[in-house]
Write an enzyme that holds these catalytic residues in place. Structure first.
Site, PDB file in Angstrom:
ATOM      1  N   GLN A  10       0.806  -1.210   0.000  1.00 19.05           N
ATOM      2  CA  GLN A  10       0.000   0.000   0.000  1.00 19.05           C
ATOM      3  C   GLN A  10       0.848   1.273   0.000  1.00 19.05           C
ATOM      4  OE1 GLN A  10      -2.612  -0.002   3.417  1.00 19.05           O
ATOM      5  NE2 GLN A  10      -1.063  -0.829   4.767  1.00 19.05           N
ATOM      6  N   VAL A  11       1.965   1.289   0.734  1.00 18.36           N
ATOM      7  CA  VAL A  11       2.839   2.463   0.712  1.00 18.36           C
ATOM      8  C   VAL A  11       3.594   2.518  -0.610  1.00 18.36           C
ATOM      9  CG1 VAL A  11       4.841   3.570   1.774  1.00 18.36           C
ATOM     10  CG2 VAL A  11       3.061   2.571   3.219  1.00 18.36           C
ATOM     11  N   ASP A  34      13.532 -11.980  -5.551  1.00 19.78           N
ATOM     12  CA  ASP A  34      13.320 -12.279  -4.139  1.00 19.78           C
ATOM     13  C   ASP A  34      14.169 -11.328  -3.299  1.00 19.78           C
ATOM     14  OD1 ASP A  34      13.000 -13.288  -1.626  1.00 19.78           O
ATOM     15  OD2 ASP A  34      13.815 -15.283  -2.068  1.00 19.78           O
ATOM     16  N   TYR A 123       8.942  -8.965  15.299  1.00 17.06           N
ATOM     17  CA  TYR A 123       8.786  -7.933  14.272  1.00 17.06           C
ATOM     18  C   TYR A 123       9.494  -6.646  14.679  1.00 17.06           C
ATOM     19  CZ  TYR A 123       6.549  -4.196  11.604  1.00 17.06           C
ATOM     20  OH  TYR A 123       6.314  -3.074  10.845  1.00 17.06           O
TER      21      TYR A 123
END
Length: 297
Positions: A10-11, A34, A123
Site C-alpha cells: 500500500q505504501v 526475491d 517484528y
C-alpha cells in the site's frame, strides 16, 4: 532513477505515483526478484543503479514473525543493511521505513526520535535491527518511523473493519492501545517532500523522523470513526458505529505482544520539512472518500 522496493504494497503503490514528478521511478515487486535473497538484490541494484532507493519492502506479518524469525530478519534487517551498503558505495540516497514497534509501549506520552527503544516482538526487534544497520552504514539516509498504516487499497485495518461491518451487526475492538492512524498516501506525500529537499542539497536532512498524522486514538475509536465515516458517505453496512464495543488487550490474545502506547511525536519532521501534518480524523475522511470512489469505479 528512483527505485521503490515493495511497490505492490500500500505504501509502495502510493509512492510510485507521488514520486513520479521527481524523476523516473521503477517499482520492484516479487515478480522482479526475491528481496530476501542477497544475490537477487545485488543483481537488481546493479541492473538499475538508482540514485535513490526508497525501501517500502518489509515483513509486516507481526504475529507470523514470532514463528518465522528468520524470514522476518531477512526482510527487515538484512535487506536494509544490504541496500544501505550499496547506497554508500555508490553515492545513492536511501529512504527507509520503520515502525512504532521499536518502542516498548510504556507510558502515555508521545515517543521522541531519541527515546530509548525496547521492542517487545520479533517484528519490532527485526525492524530495529534494520534501522541500526542503516544508521551504522554511514549512508546518506532518512528513516521514517510510522504507525497504524492503512489505505484505500491492499490489506489493512480500515478495509478489514469495513468488511466486518458489512458481515456483522456488532464488533468488539481493543480500546487500551493508543496510537495514530496514518494513511499510505500521507507517507508517500511526505516522502516526496523530503526527497525533493534532499535532491536540492539539504545535507542536514537525515537520520530518524517520526511520520504519522497528528492526534491520538484507540483501535476501538478508530473503528467507530471508520464505520461512522463510511455511513456518512452512504456505504451500505450491517451495523452503525455505536455497535462497536471496547475490550482490553487481555481479551484479544495474539502471538506477538502489542505496544500499548504507540503515540509518536511528529515535531521534528514538521520542523525539518516545514509541514503541518493533518489530524488523523481529517486524513481518514480523505482516505474513505478515495476508497468510495475506487469502489464505485
Amino acid at each position: 532513477m528512483i527505485l521503490v522496493t515493495g511497490s505492490d504494497g500500500q505504501v509502495g503503490y502510493a509512492l510510485l505515483k507521488t514520486l513520479a514528478p521527481l524523476g523516473p521511478v521503477k517499482g520492484l515487486t516479487r515478480e522482479d526478484g526475491d528481496l530476501s535473497n542477497a544475490e537477487d538484490v545485488a543483481g537488481l541494484l546493479e541492473k538499475f543503479r538508482p540514485r535513490c532507493i526508497v525501501n517500502a519492502a518489509a515483513y509486516t506479518s507481526v504475529d507470523q514473525a514470532e514463528s518465522n524469525p528468520d524470514a522476518a530478519h531477512a526482510m527487515n534487517a538484512k535487506l536494509p543493511a544490504q541496500l544501505a551498503a550499496w547506497a554508500r558505495a555508490n553515492g545513492a540516497l536511501l529512504i527507509h521505513y520503520s515502525t512504532d514497534y521499536v518502542y516498548d509501549g510504556s507510558g502515555d506520552q508521545p515517543w521522541a526520535e531519541n527515546a530509548l527503544t525496547g521492542p517487545l516482538s520479533v517484528y519490532g526487534k527485526t525492524k530495529l535491527a534494520g534501522d541500526q544497520a542503516v544508521l551504522d552504514a554511514g549512508v546518506d539516509a532518512i528513516i521514517f518511523r510510522t504507525s497504524w498504516v492503512y489505505g484505500a487499497r491492499g490489506h489493512n485495518f480500515m478495509l478489514t473493519m469495513l468488511r466486518l461491518a458489512r458481515e456483522r451487526d456488532q464488533l468488539s475492538v481493543v480500546s487500551d492501545q493508543w496510537g495514530t492512524p496514518t494513511p499510505a498516501w500521507l507517507i508517500a506525500e511526505v516522502t516526496a517532500v523530503a526527497l525533493r529537499d534532499k535532491l536540492r542539497g539539504a545535507k542536514a536532512l537525515d537520520g530518524v523522523y517520526h511520520l504519522t498524522c497528528r492526534g491520538e486514538t484507540t483501535w476501538c475509536d478508530f473503528s467507530k470513526a471508520i464505520i461512522g465515516g463510511a455511513c456518512d458517505f452512504g456505504v451500505p453496512l450491517s451495523m452503525s458505529s455505536d455497535k462497536v464495543s471496547p475490550i482490553p488487550t487481555a481479551d484479544y490474545p495474539a502471538p506477538a505482544p502489542r505496544p500499548l502506547n504507540s503515540r509518536l511525536s511528529v515535531r521534528r519532521v514538521e520542523q525539518a520539512l516545514g509541514l503541518e501534518l493533518p489530524d488523523w480524523r481529517d486524513a481518514l475522511q480523505l482516505t474513505l472518500r478515495d476508497w468510495v470512489e475506487f469502489r464505485n469505479n
